[in-house]
Design a protein around this motif. Structure first.
Motif, PDB file in Angstrom:
ATOM      1  N   ALA A  92     106.226 -49.705  47.869  1.00  0.00           N
ATOM      2  CA  ALA A  92     105.321 -48.823  47.353  1.00  0.00           C
ATOM      3  C   ALA A  92     104.559 -48.887  46.914  1.00  0.00           C
ATOM      4  N   ALA A  93     104.545 -49.252  45.774  1.00  0.00           N
ATOM      5  CA  ALA A  93     103.064 -49.375  44.975  1.00  0.00           C
ATOM      6  C   ALA A  93     101.981 -50.261  44.385  1.00  0.00           C
ATOM      7  N   TYR A  94     102.245 -51.313  46.167  1.00  0.00           N
ATOM      8  CA  TYR A  94     101.503 -52.316  45.867  1.00  0.00           C
ATOM      9  C   TYR A  94     100.384 -52.051  47.000  1.00  0.00           C
ATOM     10  N   PRO A  95      98.931 -52.405  46.755  1.00  0.00           N
ATOM     11  CA  PRO A  95      99.108 -53.566  44.851  1.00  0.00           C
ATOM     12  C   PRO A  95      98.308 -53.214  43.715  1.00  0.00           C
ATOM     13  N   GLN A  96      99.370 -53.991  43.267  1.00  0.00           N
ATOM     14  CA  GLN A  96      98.935 -53.695  41.503  1.00  0.00           C
ATOM     15  C   GLN A  96      97.832 -53.805  40.770  1.00  0.00           C
ATOM     16  N   SER A  97      97.074 -53.611  40.200  1.00  0.00           N
ATOM     17  CA  SER A  97      95.884 -53.308  39.184  1.00  0.00           C
ATOM     18  C   SER A  97      96.161 -54.140  37.573  1.00  0.00           C
ATOM     19  N   GLY A  98      95.223 -55.050  37.566  1.00  0.00           N
ATOM     20  CA  GLY A  98      94.841 -55.432  36.124  1.00  0.00           C
ATOM     21  C   GLY A  98      95.956 -56.537  35.677  1.00  0.00           C
ATOM     22  N   ILE A  99      97.370 -56.861  36.162  1.00  0.00           N
ATOM     23  CA  ILE A  99      97.945 -57.718  35.972  1.00  0.00           C
ATOM     24  C   ILE A  99      98.043 -59.063  35.792  1.00  0.00           C
ATOM     25  N   ALA A 100      96.607 -59.443  36.155  1.00  0.00           N
ATOM     26  CA  ALA A 100      96.633 -60.970  36.661  1.00  0.00           C
ATOM     27  C   ALA A 100      95.704 -61.932  35.315  1.00  0.00           C
ATOM     28  N   ASP A 125      90.815 -58.026  28.702  1.00  0.00           N
ATOM     29  CA  ASP A 125      89.329 -55.979  29.225  1.00  0.00           C
ATOM     30  C   ASP A 125      89.444 -55.800  30.031  1.00  0.00           C
ATOM     31  N   SER A 126      91.090 -56.201  31.055  1.00  0.00           N
ATOM     32  CA  SER A 126      90.821 -54.995  32.079  1.00  0.00           C
ATOM     33  C   SER A 126      90.613 -53.500  32.159  1.00  0.00           C
ATOM     34  N   SER A 198     101.591 -43.549  40.962  1.00  0.00           N
ATOM     35  CA  SER A 198      99.907 -43.219  40.385  1.00  0.00           C
ATOM     36  C   SER A 198      99.702 -43.316  39.163  1.00  0.00           C
ATOM     37  N   VAL A 199      99.842 -43.945  38.386  1.00  0.00           N
ATOM     38  CA  VAL A 199     100.150 -44.044  36.963  1.00  0.00           C
ATOM     39  C   VAL A 199      99.435 -45.178  36.452  1.00  0.00           C
ATOM     40  N   TYR A 200      97.503 -44.788  35.609  1.00  0.00           N
ATOM     41  CA  TYR A 200      97.718 -46.203  35.128  1.00  0.00           C
ATOM     42  C   TYR A 200      97.436 -46.267  33.678  1.00  0.00           C
ATOM     43  N   THR A 201      96.573 -47.260  32.721  1.00  0.00           N
ATOM     44  CA  THR A 201      95.929 -47.814  32.142  1.00  0.00           C
ATOM     45  C   THR A 201      94.848 -48.245  31.241  1.00  0.00           C
ATOM     46  N   ASN A 202      94.497 -48.859  30.507  1.00  0.00           N
ATOM     47  CA  ASN A 202      93.380 -49.534  30.357  1.00  0.00           C
ATOM     48  C   ASN A 202      93.072 -50.064  28.602  1.00  0.00           C
ATOM     49  N   GLN A 203      92.343 -51.494  28.530  1.00  0.00           N
ATOM     50  CA  GLN A 203      92.387 -51.469  26.822  1.00  0.00           C
ATOM     51  C   GLN A 203      92.015 -50.351  26.376  1.00  0.00           C
ATOM     52  N   LYS A 204      91.140 -48.925  26.745  1.00  0.00           N
ATOM     53  CA  LYS A 204      90.436 -48.278  25.800  1.00  0.00           C
ATOM     54  C   LYS A 204      91.664 -47.370  25.819  1.00  0.00           C
ATOM     55  N   HIS A 205      91.922 -46.542  26.534  1.00  0.00           N
ATOM     56  CA  HIS A 205      93.363 -45.560  26.657  1.00  0.00           C
ATOM     57  C   HIS A 205      94.339 -46.495  25.847  1.00  0.00           C
ATOM     58  N   LEU A 206      94.323 -47.329  25.711  1.00  0.00           N
ATOM     59  CA  LEU A 206      95.986 -47.643  24.857  1.00  0.00           C
ATOM     60  C   LEU A 206      95.863 -47.824  22.979  1.00  0.00           C
ATOM     61  N   GLU A 207      94.488 -48.466  23.185  1.00  0.00           N
ATOM     62  CA  GLU A 207      94.139 -48.543  21.751  1.00  0.00           C
ATOM     63  C   GLU A 207      93.650 -46.739  21.629  1.00  0.00           C
ATOM     64  N   ASP A 208      93.155 -46.436  21.991  1.00  0.00           N
ATOM     65  CA  ASP A 208      93.319 -44.480  21.685  1.00  0.00           C
ATOM     66  C   ASP A 208      95.011 -44.079  21.552  1.00  0.00           C
ATOM     67  N   GLU A 280      91.895 -55.463  41.671  1.00  0.00           N
ATOM     68  CA  GLU A 280      90.642 -55.362  41.038  1.00  0.00           C
ATOM     69  C   GLU A 280      90.370 -56.533  41.293  1.00  0.00           C
ATOM     70  N   ILE A 281      90.788 -57.570  41.373  1.00  0.00           N
ATOM     71  CA  ILE A 281      90.155 -59.133  41.148  1.00  0.00           C
ATOM     72  C   ILE A 281      90.227 -59.827  42.922  1.00  0.00           C
ATOM     73  N   ASN A 282      90.794 -59.349  44.058  1.00  0.00           N
ATOM     74  CA  ASN A 282      91.479 -59.288  45.272  1.00  0.00           C
ATOM     75  C   ASN A 282      92.042 -60.652  45.315  1.00  0.00           C
ATOM     76  N   GLU A 283      93.297 -61.233  44.182  1.00  0.00           N
ATOM     77  CA  GLU A 283      93.028 -62.546  44.070  1.00  0.00           C
ATOM     78  C   GLU A 283      94.967 -62.530  44.474  1.00  0.00           C
ATOM     79  N   PRO A 284      95.872 -63.892  44.256  1.00  0.00           N
ATOM     80  CA  PRO A 284      96.835 -64.209  43.892  1.00  0.00           C
ATOM     81  C   PRO A 284      97.510 -64.034  42.494  1.00  0.00           C
ATOM     82  N   LEU A 285      97.904 -63.890  42.543  1.00  0.00           N
ATOM     83  CA  LEU A 285      98.967 -63.988  40.583  1.00  0.00           C
ATOM     84  C   LEU A 285      98.991 -65.867  40.919  1.00  0.00           C
ATOM     85  N   MET A 286      98.332 -66.325  39.724  1.00  0.00           N
ATOM     86  CA  MET A 286      98.816 -68.067  39.261  1.00  0.00           C
ATOM     87  C   MET A 286      99.049 -67.791  38.111  1.00  0.00           C
TER      88      MET A 286
END
Length: 378
Positions: A92-100, A125-126, A198-208, A280-286
């Motif tokens: 139900a959470a698909y698609p995910q973001s940034g994990i590539a 830097d996602s 619905s919970v997301y993060t990124n580099q800036k939030h994590l570093e903060d 975020e990239i519309n590509e499969p994980l590799m």
């Protein structure tokens, strides 16, 4: 002496002189051929023994190999501590973001038939990573393999107890850090039953959040991730069975499968028969490397939510898969703070990974892994 006798004697002398000249010419020719042969051999030897400048892979100036993916990274980033994010893997959470962008991706069972992911990021830097999910205690042991700070949104009673027991460095979005270390996607939040996805993060939030929690930023002294990589530019092919297609049936509804692309030398990941996409990239994980790790997994007695115990500390068997081949391995982890070691069963030596991303699946002991290709949806 008669004229005939003198002529015969002269003829013999002439023949001997001609023969002598032929011998001298032949010897000279042979000498020249030998000398030329020696010169040719020396030239061939020079080609077979390249100069020191040509030996070994090229090492870019100011770069070192990452301990998490074996790729060249800036020297100043080498000692940077990684982050391990608890990722929601509900369909139900698909698609995910940034994990590539993750260097290492763990997958194992949570409640019911669902698996959960933990993505380890070192240099990234996602701008959007998630959705982030609640902690499970066994993922803390996986994060400790890499001296990583563990980020989650809430957690099970067992997870909170284990955080206190191990003093594990963590960033909990379901705390005063909410809105600092993470945010809720407004579009997902507006959809019924999507709040938990619905919970997301990124580099800036994590570093903060990292800064506010005053957590250590550098890898611990004498750090070892337990992963050994060959030099970038080299390739190691495990001496084992063919593994062009790998299927890991975690449950009836959650199957991870990997299709080897001989051109890129990577495994494309499918989730339950479909591409496992990064939005975020519309590509499969590799992945370049796959590690399948068998262990004891069982329901926790008395847990009303059906949570599981996953024995990450201990030992067991599994597979290392790369470059289209699979070999049997043994793994061991002595305690929370040590890294998991992966040993090739036949040679007794630590496995060597090819530079690139690594998938680590933690599997029940009785789960049957398939190396035969089946029909997939694309």
């Amino acid at each position: 002496m008669t004229i005939r006798q003198r002529l015969n004697k002269q003829s013999i002398c002439i023949l001997m002189l001609i023969l002598l000249m032929m011998i001298v010419t032949a010897c000279k020719s042979d000498s020249e051929n030998v000398e030329q042969g020696i010169n040719d051999l020396e030239a061939d030897s020079e080609q077979l023994n390249p100069s020191e400048e040509e030996e070994g892979p090229f090492i870019p100036e100011g770069k070192v190999q990452s301990p998490f993916n074996g790729k060249w990274i800036p020297k100043e980033a080498a000692n940077k501590r990684p982050i391990a994010l608890q990722i929601n893997n509900s369909l139900a959470a698909y698609p995910q973001s940034g994990i590539a962008q993750a260097d290492i991706l763990y997958e194992t069972l949570a409640e019911g038939n669902i698996t959960r992911l933990m993505a380890v990021f070192h240099v990234y830097d996602s701008e959007k990573i998630g959705p982030i999910r609640s902690a499970r205690h066994y993922f803390l042991d996986m994060a400790a393999n890499h001296d990583a700070v563990y980020m989650h949104y809430g957690g099970s009673p067992q997870a909170y107890s284990y955080i206190q027991q191990t003093k594990a460095p963590n960033l909990d979005g379901l705390s005063w850090l909410d809105g600092i270390v993470c945010w809720r996607d407004p579009e997902r939040r507006a959809i019924p039953r999507m709040l938990e996805h619905s919970v997301y993060t990124n580099q800036k939030h994590l570093e903060d959040g990292w800064e506010r929690r005053e957590l250590r930023k550098e890898l611990k002294e004498n750090f070892s991730s337990g992963l050994e990589f060959v030099k970038e530019g080299e390739e190691i092919i495990p001496w084992g069975q063919r593994a062009d297609y790998v299927t890991v049936p975690f449950s009836a509804s959650y199957t991870s499968s990997f299709d080897f692309d001989a051109e890129t030398k990577k495994y494309v990941k499918y989730q339950s028969g479909n591409y496992h996409l990064d939005e975020e990239i519309n590509e499969p994980l590799m992945f370049t490397n796959l590690i399948l790790q068998r262990t004891k997994i069982h329901l926790i007695p008395g847990d009303t939510e059906g949570r599981r115990e996953v024995a990450v500390i201990g030992s067991g068997t599994g597979y290392f898969i790369s470059s289209g081949r699979a070999v049997a391995i043994e793994w061991q982890k002595s305690n929370h703070g040590t890294a998991t070691e992966y040993i090739e069963k036949k040679s007794g030596k630590p496995i060597q990974l090819n530079p690139g991303k690594t998938y680590i699946g933690i599997l029940p002991q009785n789960l049957e892994v398939s190396f035969q290709k089946k029909a997939i949806n694309q």
